[in-house]
Design an enzyme around this catalytic site. Structure first.
Site, PDB file in Angstrom:
ATOM      1  CE1 TYR A   1     -47.562  48.124 -54.450  1.00  0.00           C
ATOM      2  CE2 TYR A   1     -46.017  47.970 -56.265  1.00  0.00           C
ATOM      3  CZ  TYR A   1     -47.248  47.677 -55.709  1.00  0.00           C
ATOM      4  OH  TYR A   1     -48.154  46.935 -56.424  1.00  0.00           O
TER       5      TYR A   1
ATOM      6  CG  LEU B   1     -45.757  31.997 -58.759  1.00  0.00           C
ATOM      7  CD1 LEU B   1     -44.333  31.692 -58.333  1.00  0.00           C
ATOM      8  CD2 LEU B   1     -46.206  31.057 -59.872  1.00  0.00           C
TER       9      LEU B   1
ATOM     10  N   GLY C   1     -49.119  33.782 -53.761  1.00  0.00           N
ATOM     11  CA  GLY C   1     -48.319  33.875 -52.544  1.00  0.00           C
ATOM     12  C   GLY C   1     -47.344  32.735 -52.355  1.00  0.00           C
ATOM     13  N   GLY C   2     -46.950  32.081 -53.457  1.00  0.00           N
ATOM     14  CA  GLY C   2     -45.991  30.978 -53.394  1.00  0.00           C
ATOM     15  C   GLY C   2     -46.626  29.605 -53.332  1.00  0.00           C
TER      16      GLY C   2
ATOM     17  N   GLY D   1     -44.476  25.284 -55.929  1.00  0.00           N
ATOM     18  CA  GLY D   1     -43.834  24.077 -55.420  1.00  0.00           C
ATOM     19  C   GLY D   1     -43.693  24.082 -53.913  1.00  0.00           C
TER      20      GLY D   1
END
Length: 323
Positions: free
Chosen positions: A53, A213, A215-216, A220
């Site tokens: 990372y 989620l 990748g979003g 929402g």
């Protein structure tokens, strides 16, 4: 905060795991330190990182940031179940990647130095190494455990049969073997339910879902687009168009439940029996607070059934494709 055991081990970890991948490339060091302090204040004791990372130009950057946070003392290390990973290329030289005994030894020592600690609580294989026999891998892990450098071993991105091969090789030695598997797992990506999760349950591994989620897309995304807050691009945009109807139905159902879509997605994972702790990767303190909200969301059988209708998952093998 709610706690559970990591797989079949006696190790107690929070029901959410703090992922640190954004620290460095997307989150300034001071903000990353604040997020980790706030995680502790909320009772979150399980932190996940990896040696690679930080991006291709600065591999190890994230571990360095976590290490400087640990070095501040104040019980930071003692209150943290610290997980990192080995496998990816740290340089372009031979033996600086994968799971040879040589790389495990070198990579572990390098991670310990960057993290400014004398041991890793959960040392995870970031990917399966098809070229290194399990006897060699377990011998290297045995040595590291004897030296007090690691306590538990885990896997990441393994197929079900990889888990079986690892555990059967461990049983022959005999050693504990793997206690966890870190996989992509969310309402939109449920492939691990076919074989990986059944294998993990059989051998007593806890599942640590990454990208909860997706990748979003489960956070929402359509509402944020309508509000002008977010614009999707590239693969995310393609996935959104492919699954737009399901995402629309999902966001509407989350509103019906009275919760934010991201909270429902995390809560759904927390309701899955194989899951130990979803990994949340906040870039900001606000995103950390949003992730913690999911711990208070309760989904009844009707809600879980409706989510299965919107995002159906596979059956376990072989029933998924045979009688």
């Amino acid at each position: 905060m709610k706690y559970t055991h990591l797989g079949r081990s006696g190790l107690s970890v929070s029901k959410l795991c703090l992922g640190t991948m954004n620290f460095g490339p997307h989150t300034e060091e001071a903000d990353a330190h604040l997020i980790m302090d706030q995680a502790h204040e909320a009772g979150l004791n399980f932190f996940d990182t990896a040696n690679v990372y930080g991006g291709t130009e600065h591999r190890g950057w994230t571990e360095e940031i976590v290490g400087r946070w640990i070095s501040q003392g104040g019980g930071r290390r003692e209150r943290t179940v610290l997980a990192t990973k080995v496998y990816g290329n740290m340089t372009d030289w031979p033996n600086d990647s994968k799971l040879s005994a040589l790389n495990i030894r070198r990579a572990l020592d390098a991670s310990l130095k960057r993290l400014q600690t004398d041991h890793i609580d959960l040392y995870q294989f970031h990917h399966v190494d098809r070229d290194t026999p399990w006897d060699e891998i377990w011998q290297a892990v045995d040595t590291a455990i004897t030296q007090g450098k690691i306590l538990y071993a885990g896997s990441s991105n393994f197929a079900g049969w990889h888990i079986a091969a690892a555990q059967e090789a461990a049983a022959r030695r005999p050693v504990t073997g793997l206690v966890s598997e870190q996989s992509i797992y969310n309402l939109m990506q449920r492939s691990v339910e076919r074989e990986t999760i059944p294998a993990a349950q059989h051998y007593g591994l806890g599942i640590l879902p990454w990208s909860p989620l997706h990748g979003g897309l489960l956070g929402g995304v359509l509402q944020k687009q309508n509000d002008g807050v977010r614009r999707t691009e590239g693969r995310a945009a393609s996935a959104l168009e492919e699954h737009r109807d399901a995402i629309e139905a999902y966001e509407a159902f989350a509103a019906e439940l009275g919760h934010a879509p991201g909270d429902v997605a995390l809560a759904w994972l927390l309701h899955q029996p194989a899951v130990t702790a979803p990994i949340i990767g906040p870039r900001t303190s606000e995103q950390l607070a949003a992730g913690l909200r999911a711990l208070e969301v309760s989904l009844d059988e009707a809600a879980l059934a409706r989510l299965d209708e919107i995002f159906p998952g596979p059956k376990t093998a072989p029933e998924d494709y045979a009688w």
